[in-house]
Scaffold this active site. Structure first.
Site, mmCIF file in Angstrom:
data_model
loop_
_atom_site.group_PDB
_atom_site.id
_atom_site.type_symbol
_atom_site.label_atom_id
_atom_site.label_comp_id
_atom_site.label_asym_id
_atom_site.label_seq_id
_atom_site.Cartn_x
_atom_site.Cartn_y
_atom_site.Cartn_z
ATOM 1 N N ASP A 195 -89.106 -11.905 -17.591
ATOM 2 C CA ASP A 195 -88.183 -13.039 -17.209
ATOM 3 C C ASP A 195 -86.910 -12.629 -18.285
ATOM 4 O O ASP A 195 -87.124 -12.696 -19.496
ATOM 5 C CB ASP A 195 -88.678 -14.281 -17.460
ATOM 6 C CG ASP A 195 -87.457 -15.320 -17.686
ATOM 7 O OD1 ASP A 195 -86.301 -15.109 -17.412
ATOM 8 O OD2 ASP A 195 -87.905 -16.614 -17.648
ATOM 9 N N GLN A 198 -82.570 -14.505 -20.393
ATOM 10 C CA GLN A 198 -81.772 -14.735 -21.680
ATOM 11 C C GLN A 198 -81.348 -13.437 -22.265
ATOM 12 O O GLN A 198 -80.361 -13.184 -23.012
ATOM 13 C CB GLN A 198 -82.509 -15.395 -22.630
ATOM 14 C CG GLN A 198 -82.877 -16.941 -22.247
ATOM 15 C CD GLN A 198 -81.392 -17.876 -22.112
ATOM 16 O OE1 GLN A 198 -80.367 -17.381 -22.543
ATOM 17 N NE2 GLN A 198 -81.421 -18.903 -21.645
ATOM 18 N N LYS A 221 -75.574 -16.833 -16.382
ATOM 19 C CA LYS A 221 -75.836 -16.769 -17.772
ATOM 20 C C LYS A 221 -75.102 -15.265 -18.502
ATOM 21 O O LYS A 221 -75.318 -14.951 -19.536
ATOM 22 C CB LYS A 221 -77.446 -16.712 -18.115
ATOM 23 C CG LYS A 221 -77.989 -18.093 -17.926
ATOM 24 C CD LYS A 221 -79.358 -17.945 -18.485
ATOM 25 C CE LYS A 221 -80.435 -19.155 -17.832
ATOM 26 N NZ LYS A 221 -79.823 -20.388 -18.217
ATOM 27 N N CYS A 361 -86.355 -27.312 -21.070
ATOM 28 C CA CYS A 361 -87.101 -26.602 -20.026
ATOM 29 C C CYS A 361 -88.463 -25.959 -20.470
ATOM 30 O O CYS A 361 -88.802 -24.746 -19.880
ATOM 31 C CB CYS A 361 -86.622 -25.917 -18.932
ATOM 32 S SG CYS A 361 -85.374 -26.744 -18.158
HETATM 33 C C1 LIG Z 1 -85.691 -17.776 -20.155
HETATM 34 C C2 LIG Z 1 -85.292 -18.347 -19.092
HETATM 35 N N1 LIG Z 1 -86.041 -18.220 -17.885
HETATM 36 C C3 LIG Z 1 -85.798 -18.846 -16.721
HETATM 37 C C4 LIG Z 1 -84.352 -19.614 -16.549
HETATM 38 C C5 LIG Z 1 -84.196 -20.262 -15.353
HETATM 39 O O1 LIG Z 1 -82.794 -19.706 -14.986
HETATM 40 P P1 LIG Z 1 -82.096 -20.439 -13.624
HETATM 41 O O2 LIG Z 1 -81.743 -21.785 -13.887
HETATM 42 O O3 LIG Z 1 -80.643 -19.686 -13.812
HETATM 43 O O4 LIG Z 1 -82.827 -20.069 -12.376
HETATM 44 C C6 LIG Z 1 -83.637 -20.002 -17.841
HETATM 45 C C7 LIG Z 1 -82.810 -20.870 -17.721
HETATM 46 O O5 LIG Z 1 -82.229 -21.296 -18.872
HETATM 47 C C8 LIG Z 1 -84.299 -19.560 -19.170
HETATM 48 O O6 LIG Z 1 -83.524 -19.558 -20.189
#
Ligand SMILES: Cc1ncc(COP(=O)(O)O)c(C=O)c1O
Length: 412
Positions: A195, A198, A221, A361
């Site tokens: 993932d 960030q 982002k 989250c």
């Molecule tokens: C580490 C990480 N993974 C996944 C996501 C989810 O990203 P998105 O909302 O653009 O799908 C975020 C969003 O803040 C995040 O910080």
């Protein structure tokens, strides 16, 4: 890093009479003029659906979308057929998990390893679907300072040899960057899912040299529009995987009793994509590449070092995550006696500083922070300041001044 404020129209805004100090970049970044104008030009001149028609507008749209795919592919050192456009990181990870289940890549008895510091996007799909499909999810628990994952925490699972390892490359709460090269060495035989929501905005990732199987990130982002993201996957996986979404564009032949699929990557791109968003994403990557990812990373690291030093000087401020070079770009903290929502609200109202407050989250991580917290009452959330290319030390000075003033007002 040179001053980029003229490129970002939002930075000329005043917030309650103060200049905007935008420190909520981990949630989403501001957009440069070049991206906004590129999208606007496309809507004004070329917009048509892609891949389906033979007329000029459609050919132009298709060409522009495929150019964006090539920009993204070369950015990651991948091939175009390995780049799937999605609506964002969340969608990309859900697609992986669902497709794995449909393809029999994970089944009853299999082991999936994630960390306890994941964003819900890389937590909930695994945990929830494991309940229905009988695979097991295991958690790498951080034993380091306030949610920091140490090497020994990873090594603990080495002999376990999980089938799938799915890990954030950069915590959206503690700001810790996880060493993907080291992760691959520890788990040489696992399917490695990263993932990169960030990390990608400030560090280039070469998917081939790091031997990453799947990588997910979001455009918004890293200066691009919302509603667009990438799922990178090795071709060998995509060839053998059942698609998650069925419909138009992803098929080759459809009859009453059979369906065959389109070639890669279209097999995984059912329906009309976010065409303008994808084109805008390509433009955002061009902008970032012009600045240079080495410069971007150095800038973010230097801002973080400065901010950690200045914030640590505030008595009663609890800072989470590692206090060394692993901590990059994102700083979470709590001020004793002041709820993070109140702190964030007052920073905005009185100082024009935009920070995020809440659980980000990452609720499982909040319960870990609570265990180590020295606060009288841990609020199950934090305030979070996150930096990007247009921030400078003065922004951090304003943040620090704001926190100190609020501390005085609350008399804490
Ligand atoms: C580490 C990480 N993974 C996944 C996501 C989810 O990203 P998105 O909302 O653009 O799908 C975020 C969003 O803040 C995040 O910080």
């Amino acid at each position: 890093m040179k001053n980029l404020w003229d490129d970002f129209p939002a930075l000329s805004r005043k917030i309650n009479g103060n200049r905007l100090v935008y420190l909520d970049n981990a949630a989403t970044t501001l957009k440069p003029k070049s991206v906004i104008e590129n999208i606007s030009h496309f809507y004004l001149n070329n917009f048509a659906n892609v891949h389906r028609a033979v007329h000029t507008l459609s050919s132009e749209s298709t060409l522009k979308l495929e150019e964006a795919r090539e920009i993204l592919a070369s950015f990651l050192n991948a091939n175009g057929e390995e780049i799937i456009f999605t609506s964002g990181t969340t969608m990309s990870i859900n697609m992986i998990v669902e497709s794995f289940i449909r393809s029999g890549f994970i089944k009853e008895g299999d082991n999936v390893l994630i960390t306890a510091i994941e964003h819900h996007a890389n937590f909930v799909p695994w945990v929830r679907l494991s309940k229905f499909f009988g695979f097991s999810v295991h958690f790498i628990k951080p034993t380091g300072r306030f949610g920091t994952i140490e090497e020994k925490d990873l090594l603990k699972f080495k002999e376990f040899n999980p089938k799938i390892v799915s890990v954030t490359a950069h915590s959206n709460v503690t700001g810790q960057v996880i060493d993907i090269e080291q992760l691959r060495k520890i788990f040489p035989n696992s399917i490695l899912i990263v993932d990169a929501a960030q990390l990608m905005p400030h560090e280039k990732i070469d998917v081939k040299s790091l031997d990453i199987d799947f990588l997910a990130f979001s455009a918004h982002k890293m200066l691009g529009p919302s509603g667009v993201g990438i799922l990178y996957a090795k071709k060998e996986h995509l060839e053998n995987m059942e698609p998650f979404l069925y419909g138009g564009e992803m098929i080759d032949k459809v009859s009453f009793d059979n369906v065959t699929f389109n070639e890669l990557p279209y097999k995984f791109e059912a329906g009309t994509p976010n065409i303008a968003g994808i084109i805008g994403f390509g433009e955002a990557i061009k902008y970032l590449e012009t600045l240079g990812f080495d410069n971007i990373k150095n800038h973010i690291c230097s801002l973080t070092t400065y901010a950690l030093k200045k914030l640590s000087e505030i008595k009663g401020l609890e800072i989470y995550g590692p206090m060394d070079e692993r901590h990059q770009g994102i700083i979470s903290f709590n001020l004793e006696g002041v709820h993070p929502h109140d702190l964030a609200h007052l920073l905005d109202e009185k100082f024009g500083v935009a920070v995020r407050s809440g659980h980000h989250c990452a609720q499982p991580l909040m319960s870990i922070l609570k265990q180590e917290s020295n606060l009288k009452v841990f609020p199950y959330g934090t305030c979070r300041a996150s930096f990007y290319i247009y921030n400078n030390n003065e922004d951090i000075d304003i943040l620090v001044k704001g926190i100190k003033s609020i501390k005085e007002w609350f008399n804490v």
